[in-house]
Design a protein around this motif. Structure first.
Motif, PDB file in Angstrom:
ATOM      1  N   LEU A  29      74.232  32.920 -80.274  1.00 26.36           N
ATOM      2  CA  LEU A  29      75.105  33.303 -81.245  1.00 26.36           C
ATOM      3  C   LEU A  29      74.313  33.426 -82.866  1.00 26.36           C
ATOM      4  O   LEU A  29      75.031  34.112 -83.038  1.00 26.36           O
ATOM      5  CB  LEU A  29      75.739  31.599 -81.978  1.00 26.36           C
ATOM      6  N   VAL A  38      76.573  30.975 -88.630  1.00 30.44           N
ATOM      7  CA  VAL A  38      76.481  29.770 -87.001  1.00 30.44           C
ATOM      8  C   VAL A  38      76.442  28.300 -87.092  1.00 30.44           C
ATOM      9  O   VAL A  38      75.729  28.530 -87.879  1.00 30.44           O
ATOM     10  CB  VAL A  38      75.646  30.305 -86.018  1.00 30.44           C
ATOM     11  N   ARG A  41      78.251  22.970 -84.563  1.00 32.47           N
ATOM     12  CA  ARG A  41      79.791  22.494 -84.171  1.00 32.47           C
ATOM     13  C   ARG A  41      79.895  24.251 -82.974  1.00 32.47           C
ATOM     14  O   ARG A  41      79.844  23.105 -82.321  1.00 32.47           O
ATOM     15  CB  ARG A  41      81.190  22.432 -85.040  1.00 32.47           C
ATOM     16  N   GLU A  42      79.833  24.817 -83.771  1.00 28.61           N
ATOM     17  CA  GLU A  42      79.850  26.117 -83.100  1.00 28.61           C
ATOM     18  C   GLU A  42      78.914  26.186 -82.322  1.00 28.61           C
ATOM     19  O   GLU A  42      78.778  26.470 -80.760  1.00 28.61           O
ATOM     20  CB  GLU A  42      79.674  27.233 -84.019  1.00 28.61           C
ATOM     21  N   SER A  45      79.828  22.728 -79.840  1.00 22.99           N
ATOM     22  CA  SER A  45      80.795  23.771 -78.304  1.00 22.99           C
ATOM     23  C   SER A  45      80.303  24.491 -77.393  1.00 22.99           C
ATOM     24  O   SER A  45      81.105  24.884 -76.402  1.00 22.99           O
ATOM     25  CB  SER A  45      82.040  23.938 -79.608  1.00 22.99           C
TER      26      SER A  45
END
Length: 196
Positions: A29, A38, A41-42, A45
């Motif tokens: 990411l 980023v 939470r991303e 998840s």
């Protein structure tokens, strides 16, 4: 007592595996979207976890970036070829060839290197110490080459060479230079640093 120790070891291994998986997700990411874009939470998840699970593992965003850089450096260190005295290459030629190879490796992972350089100031002193330790391993072949040729002020020269290395690498980041272009940019200053 043995069963209790076994349970603790099993729990630690499970946590290590979870951390490794999360670091891989964060690496992907950060490289794709950039550190600032980023969030936890991303990351959580994408890793199939809740943000609270990441925090329970002792991870925050800054630590995740540091963990990514530690793994990138470890991979680079694993590929380092040590200095071996050689009649074919002078010490300056060896150092140039070594830096050229490092440029090639770092250009191949330019996205994550940029993120580490831009946001590395945010990670804790613990990570700073670990990464400096890795830097010493990366500089070891240069140090060994200088030592073999009886240069003085080896530590200062190594830090000077590393500073120059980043000046050259900036050309790759800012102007999309290739490895040879990065090396060519620093060669005049490198020659000064390598005078006896």
């Amino acid at each position: 007592m043995t069963k209790a120790l076994e349970k603790l070891e099993e729990k630690a291994k499970k946590a290590e595996k979870q951390i490794e998986d999360i670091v891989k997700v964060a690496h992907r990411l950060f490289e794709k979207n950039g550190y600032e874009r980023v969030g936890m939470r991303e990351i959580s998840s994408a890793a199939g976890k809740s943000p609270m699970q990441l925090y329970r593992l002792g991870l925050d965003k800054q630590d995740l970036l540091a963990e990514v850089i530690l793994r990138v450096n470890a991979k680079q260190i694993k590929n380092i070829k040590p200095f071996i005295p050689n009649q074919k290459l002078t010490t300056p030629q060896f150092i140039e060839a070594y830096l050229l190879d490092l440029y090639k490796q770092d250009i191949a992972i330019k996205g994550i290197r940029q993120e580490g350089a831009a946001f590395g100031w945010r990670w804790s002193g613990k990570y700073e110490s670990l990464i400096i330790g890795q830097l010493m391993q990366i500089l070891k072949p240069i140090s060994d080459a200088l030592l073999h040729e009886h240069y003085d002020d080896i530590e200062a020269r190594c830090f000077g060479i590393w500073s120059l290395y980043y000046v050259g690498y900036r050309a790759a980041v800012m102007n999309d230079a290739n490895a040879q272009g990065c090396l060519d940019l620093i060669k005049p200053s490198l020659k000064l640093l390598l005078r006896k």
